[in-house]
Motif scaffolding. Structure first.
Motif, mmCIF file in Angstrom:
data_model
loop_
_atom_site.group_PDB
_atom_site.id
_atom_site.type_symbol
_atom_site.label_atom_id
_atom_site.label_comp_id
_atom_site.label_asym_id
_atom_site.label_seq_id
_atom_site.Cartn_x
_atom_site.Cartn_y
_atom_site.Cartn_z
ATOM 1 N N LEU A 1 46.187 10.591 2.892
ATOM 2 C CA LEU A 1 47.342 11.463 2.733
ATOM 3 C C LEU A 1 48.528 10.774 2.067
ATOM 4 C CD1 LEU A 1 47.357 13.530 6.046
ATOM 5 C CD2 LEU A 1 46.561 14.214 3.807
ATOM 6 N N SER A 2 48.617 9.483 2.167
ATOM 7 C CA SER A 2 49.760 8.772 1.607
ATOM 8 C C SER A 2 49.581 8.445 0.125
ATOM 9 C CB SER A 2 49.999 7.477 2.375
ATOM 10 O OG SER A 2 48.868 6.635 2.260
ATOM 11 N N LYS A 3 48.403 8.683 -0.406
ATOM 12 C CA LYS A 3 48.128 8.319 -1.788
ATOM 13 C C LYS A 3 48.148 9.546 -2.697
ATOM 14 C CE LYS A 3 45.065 4.520 -0.392
ATOM 15 N NZ LYS A 3 43.694 3.975 -0.511
ATOM 16 N N GLU A 4 48.614 9.305 -3.942
ATOM 17 C CA GLU A 4 48.530 10.374 -4.936
ATOM 18 C C GLU A 4 47.078 10.541 -5.346
ATOM 19 O OE1 GLU A 4 49.836 10.417 -9.384
ATOM 20 O OE2 GLU A 4 51.560 10.974 -8.147
ATOM 21 N N ILE A 5 46.685 11.782 -5.586
ATOM 22 C CA ILE A 5 45.291 12.048 -5.932
ATOM 23 C C ILE A 5 45.209 12.755 -7.279
ATOM 24 C CG2 ILE A 5 44.584 12.211 -3.510
ATOM 25 C CD1 ILE A 5 44.560 15.263 -3.848
ATOM 26 N N THR A 6 44.002 12.811 -7.824
ATOM 27 C CA THR A 6 43.766 13.558 -9.063
ATOM 28 C C THR A 6 43.433 14.999 -8.701
ATOM 29 O OG1 THR A 6 42.959 11.614 -10.243
ATOM 30 C CG2 THR A 6 42.344 13.777 -11.118
ATOM 31 N N THR A 7 44.212 15.911 -9.218
ATOM 32 C CA THR A 7 44.002 17.334 -8.949
ATOM 33 C C THR A 7 43.126 17.947 -10.036
ATOM 34 O OG1 THR A 7 46.152 17.522 -7.857
ATOM 35 C CG2 THR A 7 45.150 19.562 -8.650
ATOM 36 N N HIS A 8 42.145 18.706 -9.622
ATOM 37 C CA HIS A 8 41.299 19.444 -10.562
ATOM 38 C C HIS A 8 41.843 20.867 -10.684
ATOM 39 C CE1 HIS A 8 38.326 16.223 -10.782
ATOM 40 N NE2 HIS A 8 38.451 16.106 -9.469
ATOM 41 N N TRP A 9 42.196 21.232 -11.920
ATOM 42 C CA TRP A 9 42.759 22.552 -12.203
ATOM 43 C C TRP A 9 41.631 23.511 -12.584
ATOM 44 C CZ3 TRP A 9 48.308 23.297 -13.698
ATOM 45 C CH2 TRP A 9 49.088 22.169 -13.440
ATOM 46 N N PHE A 10 41.689 24.729 -12.039
ATOM 47 C CA PHE A 10 40.656 25.731 -12.344
ATOM 48 C C PHE A 10 41.315 27.002 -12.867
ATOM 49 C CE2 PHE A 10 38.517 22.886 -9.483
ATOM 50 C CZ PHE A 10 37.206 22.881 -9.920
ATOM 51 N N MET A 11 40.758 27.493 -13.977
ATOM 52 C CA MET A 11 41.210 28.750 -14.567
ATOM 53 C C MET A 11 40.014 29.638 -14.855
ATOM 54 S SD MET A 11 44.041 27.292 -17.175
ATOM 55 C CE MET A 11 43.149 25.737 -17.144
ATOM 56 N N ALA A 12 40.243 30.934 -14.807
ATOM 57 C CA ALA A 12 39.181 31.887 -15.124
ATOM 58 C C ALA A 12 39.190 32.188 -16.609
ATOM 59 C CB ALA A 12 39.367 33.174 -14.326
ATOM 60 N N THR A 13 38.009 32.322 -17.193
ATOM 61 C CA THR A 13 37.933 32.764 -18.579
ATOM 62 C C THR A 13 38.499 34.175 -18.673
ATOM 63 O OG1 THR A 13 35.677 33.545 -18.200
ATOM 64 C CG2 THR A 13 35.933 31.322 -19.079
ATOM 65 N N SER A 14 38.874 34.571 -19.886
ATOM 66 C CA SER A 14 39.579 35.840 -20.050
ATOM 67 C C SER A 14 38.719 37.051 -19.734
ATOM 68 C CB SER A 14 40.117 35.963 -21.487
ATOM 69 O OG SER A 14 39.058 35.986 -22.407
ATOM 70 N N GLY A 15 37.393 36.916 -19.848
ATOM 71 C CA GLY A 15 36.523 38.059 -19.576
ATOM 72 C C GLY A 15 36.623 39.141 -20.632
ATOM 73 N N THR A 16 37.007 38.758 -21.869
ATOM 74 C CA THR A 16 37.151 39.739 -22.945
ATOM 75 C C THR A 16 35.847 40.481 -23.185
ATOM 76 O OG1 THR A 16 38.807 38.307 -23.974
ATOM 77 C CG2 THR A 16 37.863 40.038 -25.334
ATOM 78 N N THR A 17 34.739 39.751 -23.163
ATOM 79 C CA THR A 17 33.437 40.389 -23.395
ATOM 80 C C THR A 17 32.455 40.144 -22.261
ATOM 81 O OG1 THR A 17 32.697 38.418 -24.589
ATOM 82 C CG2 THR A 17 33.671 40.192 -25.901
ATOM 83 N N ASP A 18 32.893 39.509 -21.180
ATOM 84 C CA ASP A 18 31.966 39.155 -20.113
ATOM 85 C C ASP A 18 32.731 39.046 -18.801
ATOM 86 O OD1 ASP A 18 29.670 38.474 -18.851
ATOM 87 O OD2 ASP A 18 29.250 36.677 -20.036
ATOM 88 N N ILE A 19 32.014 38.738 -17.713
ATOM 89 C CA ILE A 19 32.639 38.537 -16.411
ATOM 90 C C ILE A 19 33.361 37.193 -16.410
ATOM 91 C CG2 ILE A 19 32.191 38.262 -13.940
ATOM 92 C CD1 ILE A 19 29.679 39.979 -14.347
ATOM 93 N N PRO A 20 34.626 37.136 -15.935
ATOM 94 C CA PRO A 20 35.354 35.866 -15.921
ATOM 95 C C PRO A 20 34.622 34.792 -15.108
ATOM 96 C CG PRO A 20 36.846 37.708 -15.514
ATOM 97 C CD PRO A 20 35.454 38.264 -15.465
ATOM 98 N N LYS A 21 34.691 33.541 -15.597
ATOM 99 C CA LYS A 21 34.087 32.404 -14.903
ATOM 100 C C LYS A 21 35.160 31.363 -14.627
ATOM 101 C CE LYS A 21 29.683 32.909 -17.440
ATOM 102 N NZ LYS A 21 30.150 33.948 -18.376
ATOM 103 N N TRP A 22 35.004 30.600 -13.540
ATOM 104 C CA TRP A 22 35.947 29.550 -13.199
ATOM 105 C C TRP A 22 35.554 28.255 -13.906
ATOM 106 C CZ3 TRP A 22 40.453 30.532 -11.183
ATOM 107 C CH2 TRP A 22 40.622 31.668 -10.384
ATOM 108 N N ILE A 23 36.521 27.662 -14.629
ATOM 109 C CA ILE A 23 36.286 26.430 -15.376
ATOM 110 C C ILE A 23 37.318 25.389 -14.956
ATOM 111 C CG2 ILE A 23 36.089 25.379 -17.662
ATOM 112 C CD1 ILE A 23 33.972 27.502 -17.113
ATOM 113 N N GLY A 24 36.859 24.148 -14.713
ATOM 114 C CA GLY A 24 37.738 23.094 -14.232
ATOM 115 C C GLY A 24 38.228 22.164 -15.338
#
Length: 430
Positions: free
Chosen positions: A104-127
């Motif tokens: 808890l006392s240490k800084e960590i690397t955060t993994h960011w996740f975003m969903a694809t836009s789903g313009t032509t398909d179902i949105p997917k989570w990408i890190g």
């Protein structure tokens, strides 16, 4: 180094967010620190945030990067992953694993996740990692003087790029994510915007307001869709002093590349030489493959070859010394077995001086399966019958017979989705 630490070290003494109530960088940092103090149990947890207003969103991503193990950015349509439950103030979280408690006392690397836009398909989570997200950020005095209009939702990849670029360079952000083109332009005027990043579709809508010259633009970027030569030429002529870039990036591939020569597509020699740490190749199906410096998300393993190249699923065409984008491989219209790229037909229609905006889509047909249809916004004072004939002749000069629109609809407005892109899901029935 976390996003918050970078801003603390930079010590910008300027406005971070320009809204009805302006927020300075020091206030933004204080707000982020207060979030950490208010929710200490979130450290090393998985956290999800939704965009409600720009100041709070920026404070939240500052607070959670380097603090939480995973950070999900939720768009309006994106569903929460199964292991995340709702948390107050638009923040969601799950309990941390016991083995993380001693860290808890240490800084960590955060993994960011975003969903694809789903313009032509179902949105997917990408890190992504913060380093990969900020690979293209350039810090200099000129960038610090920019006042960016945020036209993309900041939970989308393109929007987050604008947010991170602005924050890390000490620039100012103006929220222009809501409303039609006229309403967004009003916010741009109010926020004294001098830099805009938007999709080509939104740029066309903004130009239709006929008031864009009142903005002293220094930076113009286009992304998310194909940037056609006519639009690039129009912007270059209207704003000759502005730096004009069209950017290729995606939630899957991450930060891609920027083209600054004011020409559609990108130089052919990039296929051999690479560009800005990125390698390119085109396969026999005309798919563009990219090899970014960072490893793509593991969820994309089925699109990565043995050399580490990622199939972008964008179709391209090599013409002379240029590689031009044709559109998405999964967005094809099937006309009697012949494949039609709707974006390619749109670009041809948009070359006609009367056409301001175009959207091409499939129309069901009992004989051929599908036919090509188009919705068009055109300049006023045109005779519809005459213009329709002109457009058919114009298309016949550049397209094969099976690519020709069989139906041209003249409309007052062509809507875009939350990403600022044209929707590709429409199909008309017979």
């Amino acid at each position: 180094m976390s996003l918050l630490q970078r801003l603390e070290q930079a010590n910008y003494q300027t406005t971070a967010i320009a809204a009805e109530c302006e927020c300075s960088y020091s206030e933004l940092i204080n707000n982020a620190q207060q979030i950490r103090h208010q929710y200490p149990d979130l450290k090393h947890q998985t956290v999800a945030v939704r965009f409600k207003d720009l100041s709070n969103f920026c404070a939240q991503i500052l607070a959670f990067d380097g603090w939480c193990s995973k950070l999900y950015l939720l768009s309006d349509k994106a569903l929460l992953p199964d292991d995340i439950t709702l948390f107050p103030d638009g923040v969601s979280s799950i309990a941390s694993q016991p083995e993380h408690r001693e860290l808890l006392s240490k800084e960590i690397t955060t993994h960011w996740f975003m969903a694809t836009s789903g313009t032509t398909d179902i949105p997917k989570w990408i890190g992504h990692s913060l380093d990969s997200l900020t690979r293209a950020v350039k810090i200099n005095v000129n960038n610090a003087a920019l006042r960016w209009a945020l036209c993309y939702q900041p939970t989308r990849f393109a929007g987050l790029q604008v947010v991170l670029q602005s924050l890390l360079t000490g620039a100012t952000l103006v929220d222009c994510t809501n409303g039609d083109a006229a309403q967004r332009f009003t916010e741009m005027q109010r926020g004294a915007v001098n830099a805009i990043s938007a999709t080509p579709s939104l740029w066309r809508q903004l130009l239709m307001t006929n008031e864009m010259l009142s903005l002293p633009l220094k930076r113009i970027t286009l992304g998310g869709e194909i940037a056609g030569q006519r639009l690039l030429d129009n912007l270059a002529a209207l704003f000759p002093q502005a730096k004009l870039l069209h950017i290729y990036a995606s939630t899957e591939a991450g930060v891609g590349f920027a083209v600054s020569d004011k020409k559609a597509g990108f130089p052919l020699n990039w296929l051999k030489q690479g560009h800005n740490g990125l390698s390119f190749k085109v396969d026999s199906r005309q798919h563009l493959w990219l090899k970014p410096p960072q490893k793509p998300d593991i969820n994309l393993a089925d699109r990565i070859d043995v050399e580490g190249f990622l199939d972008s699923e964008d179709l391209v065409e090599v013409t002379e010394d240029r590689v031009h984008f044709l559109g998405r491989a999964n967005g094809l219209i099937n006309v009697g077995g012949s494949k039609v790229q709707p974006e390619q037909v749109e670009q041809v229609l948009l070359q006609h001086p009367a056409v301001l905006q175009a959207r091409v889509y499939a129309k069901s047909n009992s004989v051929l399966g599908q036919l090509v249809a188009a919705d068009l916004q055109v300049a006023p004072n045109h005779d519809v019958k005459t213009l329709k004939l002109q457009l058919i002749q114009h298309c016949m000069a550049s397209l094969a017979r099976y690519q020709l629109p069989t139906q041209l609809n003249f409309v007052d407005n062509i809507a875009t989705n939350a990403s600022g892109k044209l929707s590709r899901k429409r199909e008309d029935k017979e």
